[in-house]
Write an enzyme that holds these catalytic residues in place. Structure first.
Site, PDB file in Angstrom:
ATOM      1  N   ASP A 134       0.836  -1.174   0.083  1.00  0.00           N
ATOM      2  CA  ASP A 134       0.153   0.132   0.046  1.00  0.00           C
ATOM      3  C   ASP A 134       0.649   1.334  -0.071  1.00  0.00           C
ATOM      4  O   ASP A 134       0.619   2.273   1.060  1.00  0.00           O
ATOM      5  CB  ASP A 134      -0.959   0.134   1.100  1.00  0.00           C
ATOM      6  CG  ASP A 134      -1.849  -1.222   1.302  1.00  0.00           C
ATOM      7  OD1 ASP A 134      -2.185  -1.546   0.354  1.00  0.00           O
ATOM      8  OD2 ASP A 134      -2.114  -1.816   2.646  1.00  0.00           O
ATOM      9  N   ALA A 171     -13.804   1.662   8.052  1.00  0.00           N
ATOM     10  CA  ALA A 171     -12.935   3.155   8.171  1.00  0.00           C
ATOM     11  C   ALA A 171     -11.415   2.521   8.114  1.00  0.00           C
ATOM     12  O   ALA A 171     -10.789   2.595   8.942  1.00  0.00           O
ATOM     13  CB  ALA A 171     -13.089   3.652   9.720  1.00  0.00           C
ATOM     14  N   ILE A 172     -10.989   2.500   7.001  1.00  0.00           N
ATOM     15  CA  ILE A 172      -9.710   2.204   6.449  1.00  0.00           C
ATOM     16  C   ILE A 172      -9.131   2.838   5.331  1.00  0.00           C
ATOM     17  O   ILE A 172     -10.263   3.283   4.617  1.00  0.00           O
ATOM     18  CB  ILE A 172      -9.247   0.542   6.539  1.00  0.00           C
ATOM     19  CG1 ILE A 172      -9.781  -0.162   5.432  1.00  0.00           C
ATOM     20  CG2 ILE A 172      -9.483   0.080   7.920  1.00  0.00           C
ATOM     21  CD1 ILE A 172      -9.421  -1.723   5.284  1.00  0.00           C
ATOM     22  N   GLU A 218     -11.485  -1.261  -2.800  1.00  0.00           N
ATOM     23  CA  GLU A 218     -10.938  -0.616  -1.583  1.00  0.00           C
ATOM     24  C   GLU A 218      -9.689   0.464  -2.294  1.00  0.00           C
ATOM     25  O   GLU A 218      -9.846   0.480  -3.519  1.00  0.00           O
ATOM     26  CB  GLU A 218     -10.288  -1.509  -0.655  1.00  0.00           C
ATOM     27  CG  GLU A 218      -9.608  -2.618  -1.017  1.00  0.00           C
ATOM     28  CD  GLU A 218      -9.380  -3.735  -0.072  1.00  0.00           C
ATOM     29  OE1 GLU A 218      -9.629  -3.622   0.966  1.00  0.00           O
ATOM     30  OE2 GLU A 218      -8.395  -4.657  -0.192  1.00  0.00           O
TER      31      GLU A 218
END
Length: 321
Positions: A39, A156-157, A209
C-alpha cells in the site's frame, strides 16, 4: 488494506529488485534499495520523494528517496504504537498500521492511517500532524477521526486526502462492505464532521478498496483496487479507474458503467511474474503512480512499483503495465 502476511513484507524488505514487466503499456521505473512494500502512498516535496506504507510491526512506516528510484527505509512514526490503537487491534499487536495517506496542506504535514484487523469492521482512521511539514518530523497524534463497527455500511480504513477545485479538502476511504466513501474535512483541523459521508464506489461481487482521487482539468478520477490482496502470488488485486465532474460523484468508467454498480476500467492486472497489483497512489497532478505487486518468483513478496501515467487524448489514463 487487509494485511496479515507479515512474512511477505520481511521477505521483500531491503531487496534490490529491478521491476521489469511483461509487455508494458508504460514501463515502470527501475527501483533499487528498500523496495519491499505494501500500500505505498507516494508524495513529493521540493527536495525529497516520500513513501508511506502498511506495516504490521512498528507504527507508520516511511521510506524516502532523493530521486524517486533509490529508496531508503526511514524510522517509523509512533514506532511503539499509541494506546488508543489497541482498541482496534488483535490482542497480540500494538503497532500495526495500514495504508497511510500522508502529505502537506497549508504548510502542515498530515498523515491519515488506519488501525484494524483482517476482515473486521472494528476499524479507525487516525490522524497525525507535523508543524513545518513532513521533513520536520514533529508528528503529533490527533486521535481517531473516523471509526466503524460491525453493522456499519462502511469500513474506516484506506484513507486518502484530496483537494476539490474550490480548495475544499476531502477524505476518501473505505473497503469492501459498501465500498468507497468520501467526506469533506475541516480546513482548520483536517477532521471530518459528523455525518456527510457519500458512497462513491461499490463492487459486491469482487470487493473494492484503496480509493484515491486525482483532479485533472474539469474531471475527478477515482482509482481503486478490486479483488483479493495479501495472498502472495495468489492475490487477484487489479487497479481500476472511473471519473466524474463532481468530487462526490457519480463516477463512471470508460464504458459508461457506474462505479456504484461495479464499474471500473482496468489499468493493471496480474502478469506472468508479478501478481495482484494494487494499493495504488498518485502524485496530485496524476503524473506518477506507485503501487505494489506480489513477486511469484520470490515467495509472493510484495514489491514497490512506480511509473509515469500516460493520459490519452480522450482524457483517460492508459494502462500502467
Amino acid at each position: 488494506m487487509f494485511l496479515t502476511l507479515k512474512s511477505l513484507l520481511r521477505l521483500a524488505t531491503g531487496c534490490a529488485l529491478a521491476a521489469t514487466l511483461t509487455a508494458p503499456q508504460a514501463a515502470p521505473w527501475t527501483l533499487t534499495g528498500a523496495i519491499g512494500t505494501h500500500d505505498p502512498h507516494l508524495y513529493k516535496t521540493s527536495a525529497t520523494w516520500w513513501l508511506f506504507e502498511t506495516t504490521d510491526n512498528g507504527g507508520i512506516a516511511v521510506k524516502y528517496s532523493a530521486n524517486g528510484t533509490a529508496w531508503t527505509q526511514g524510522g517509523p512514526i509512533f514506532s511503539a504504537g499509541l494506546a488508543w490503537w489497541k482498541t482496534y487491534l488483535p490482542t497480540n499487536k500494538t503497532a500495526m498500521v495500514w495504508a497511510p495517506g500522508c502529505g502537506e496542506y497549508n504548510g502542515l504535514g498530515y498523515c491519515y492511517y488506519a488501525v484494524s484487523s483482517f476482515g473486521s469492521q472494528k476499524s479507525a482512521i487516525g490522524l497525525a500532524t507535523s508543524a513545518g511539514g513532513i521533513a520536520a518530523g514533529q508528528w503529533v497524534d490527533q486521535g481517531a477521526i473516523l471509526s466503524s463497527k460491525a453493522g456499519d455500511g462502511y469500513n474506516a480504513i484506506d484513507p486518502a486526502f484530496v483537494l476539490a477545485a474550490n480548495g475544499d479538502p476531502y477524505l476518501v476511504f473505505g473497503s469492501f462492505w459498501n465500498g468507497i466513501y468520501i467526506t469533506r474535512v475541516s480546513k482548520v483541523n483536517l477532521k471530518p464532521p459528523t455525518g456527510g459521508l457519500v458512497n462513491i464506489a461499490r463492487d459486491t461481487a469482487n470487493g473494492i478498496e484503496n480509493g484515491f482521487v486525482v483532479r485533472r482539468g474539469s474531471w475527478y478520477y477515482l482509482f481503486a483496487s478490486k479483488g483479493a490482496c495479501c495472498q502472495g502470488a495468489n492475490s487477484t488485486y487489479r487497479i481500476v479507474v472511473g471519473r466524474s465532474t463532481s468530487i462526490t460523484g457519480p463516477y463512471t468508467d470508460k464504458a459508461g458503467v457506474a462505479m456504484m454498480s461495479g464499474g471500473g476500467t482496468v489499468l493493471a492486472s496480474s502478469g506472468t511474474r508479478f501478481k495482484g497489483p494494487g494499493g495504488q497512489s498518485l502524485l496530485s497532478d496524476g503524473s506518477v503512480m506507485a503501487w505494489h505487486a506480489y513477486d511469484a518468483n520470490n515467495n509472493g513478496a510484495p514489491v514497490l512499483f512506480i511509473g509515469n501515467v500516460t493520459w490519452g487524448s480522450d482524457g483517460w489514463p492508459q494502462a500502467v503495465w
